[in-house]
Scaffold this active site. Sequence first.
Site, PDB file in Angstrom:
ATOM      1  N   ARG A  55      -3.925   8.354  -1.344  1.00 23.77           N
ATOM      2  CA  ARG A  55      -4.228   7.016  -1.846  1.00 23.77           C
ATOM      3  C   ARG A  55      -4.634   7.115  -3.311  1.00 23.77           C
ATOM      4  O   ARG A  55      -4.214   6.309  -4.139  1.00 23.77           O
ATOM      5  CB  ARG A  55      -5.371   6.393  -1.040  1.00 23.77           C
ATOM      6  CG  ARG A  55      -5.797   5.030  -1.573  1.00 23.77           C
ATOM      7  CD  ARG A  55      -7.174   4.652  -1.057  1.00 23.77           C
ATOM      8  NE  ARG A  55      -7.499   3.257  -1.325  1.00 23.77           N
ATOM      9  CZ  ARG A  55      -8.703   2.735  -1.166  1.00 23.77           C
ATOM     10  NH1 ARG A  55      -9.694   3.486  -0.732  1.00 23.77           N
ATOM     11  NH2 ARG A  55      -8.926   1.466  -1.426  1.00 23.77           N
ATOM     12  N   ASP A 107     -12.538   2.585   4.366  1.00 23.48           N
ATOM     13  CA  ASP A 107     -12.018   2.128   5.655  1.00 23.48           C
ATOM     14  C   ASP A 107     -12.574   2.939   6.818  1.00 23.48           C
ATOM     15  O   ASP A 107     -12.449   2.537   7.975  1.00 23.48           O
ATOM     16  CB  ASP A 107     -10.486   2.194   5.674  1.00 23.48           C
ATOM     17  CG  ASP A 107      -9.865   1.014   4.952  1.00 23.48           C
ATOM     18  OD1 ASP A 107     -10.625   0.153   4.477  1.00 23.48           O
ATOM     19  OD2 ASP A 107      -8.636   0.955   4.850  1.00 23.48           O
ATOM     20  N   GLU A 115       4.847   0.578  14.232  1.00 19.35           N
ATOM     21  CA  GLU A 115       5.142   1.912  13.711  1.00 19.35           C
ATOM     22  C   GLU A 115       6.169   2.656  14.564  1.00 19.35           C
ATOM     23  O   GLU A 115       7.070   3.311  14.025  1.00 19.35           O
ATOM     24  CB  GLU A 115       3.845   2.740  13.622  1.00 19.35           C
ATOM     25  CG  GLU A 115       2.860   2.233  12.579  1.00 19.35           C
ATOM     26  CD  GLU A 115       1.932   1.155  13.117  1.00 19.35           C
ATOM     27  OE1 GLU A 115       1.073   0.684  12.351  1.00 19.35           O
ATOM     28  OE2 GLU A 115       2.068   0.788  14.301  1.00 19.35           O
ATOM     29  N   HIS A 148      -2.156   7.483   2.170  1.00 20.86           N
ATOM     30  CA  HIS A 148      -3.576   7.439   2.530  1.00 20.86           C
ATOM     31  C   HIS A 148      -3.896   8.617   3.455  1.00 20.86           C
ATOM     32  O   HIS A 148      -4.258   8.458   4.610  1.00 20.86           O
ATOM     33  CB  HIS A 148      -3.929   6.103   3.177  1.00 20.86           C
ATOM     34  CG  HIS A 148      -3.711   4.915   2.262  1.00 20.86           C
ATOM     35  ND1 HIS A 148      -2.481   4.613   1.723  1.00 20.86           N
ATOM     36  CD2 HIS A 148      -4.574   3.983   1.795  1.00 20.86           C
ATOM     37  CE1 HIS A 148      -2.587   3.521   0.963  1.00 20.86           C
ATOM     38  NE2 HIS A 148      -3.854   3.132   0.978  1.00 20.86           N
ATOM     39  N   SER A 194       0.808  -1.213   0.000  1.00 30.85           N
ATOM     40  CA  SER A 194       0.000   0.000   0.000  1.00 30.85           C
ATOM     41  C   SER A 194       0.843   1.266   0.000  1.00 30.85           C
ATOM     42  O   SER A 194       0.472   2.282  -0.588  1.00 30.85           O
ATOM     43  CB  SER A 194      -0.928   0.013   1.218  1.00 30.85           C
ATOM     44  OG  SER A 194      -1.825  -1.074   1.189  1.00 30.85           O
TER      45      SER A 194
END
Length: 302
Positions: free
Chosen positions: A157, A106, A48, A98, A21
């Site tokens: 995105r 989402d 992360e 994104h 992604s």
Amino acid sequence: LDALVADLPEMIGGSADLTGSNCTYHRASSVLDAANPAGNYINYGVREFAMSAIGNGIALHGGVVPYSGTFLTFSDYARNAVRMAALMACQNIFVYTHDSIGLGEDGPTHQPVEHVASLRLIPNLNVWRPADTMETLVAWMSAIEQRATPAALVLTRQNLPFIERDRETIESIAKGGYILSDSEGEPDIVIIATGSEVSLALQAQGELADRQVNARVVSMPCCELFAAQSPTWQHRVLGDAAIPRIAIEAGVSDYWRKFVGLHGAVIGMDQFGESAPAGQLFEKYGFTVDNLRRQAMQLLSK
């Protein structure tokens, strides 16, 4: 990345379980693991903070340029390490994709609203929100050249249209904010935009021209670098303070008051999003050419 790594083999990348992604895996990527200690790509898993902190350690070691990717909304989990990168003045490149309600289905848990403004508050962190391929390239180059300042590259995105520019305009991108498209005469209004909203500003400029309104479109992909420019450059880009200004960005609106003033207008996102296709969400929350044109006309009528 394919182009950069060919000349910069010292770059080492990774992603927090979102490699496909984030698009951080390039043609020359080789996963680093026990069987391949010479690899240049790390699969961090859903970690992360650890990913960002490890990047800091790699940068402080020297001789290597780390970059890593995750969704922008997950920058919250990494925030302390991002802050430490800025505090320690180490070259760590954070790729955040994104970037807005453009994420779509989402839903609001994954749709960042306050995150870009929040990152901009961290001293010594250059936050880039590019409008197209060219601004993204300049953002990468700046992040590589700024050896004592980490960078956050905030990317969409959805696909964005490529914007034609002349050489002088391209060279101005590195200053963080620049005149992307000027009006025929003296501007009646200045439109400031970033990322996915820049193309909306350009379309609104044309519709305003049809109504005999001269609009200047300013793209501001990196507010920190723009703030570091001379007062002369800033005045050249934004014009006289008496000229009305309107900013549009798919994030919280308060940050932009420093540029538009109390009497300017901001089209922003001061609530959480919803789960729906991106196009429907941009329409619902006013990120449209029609709304931008309408808000600009209302501002001029005051």
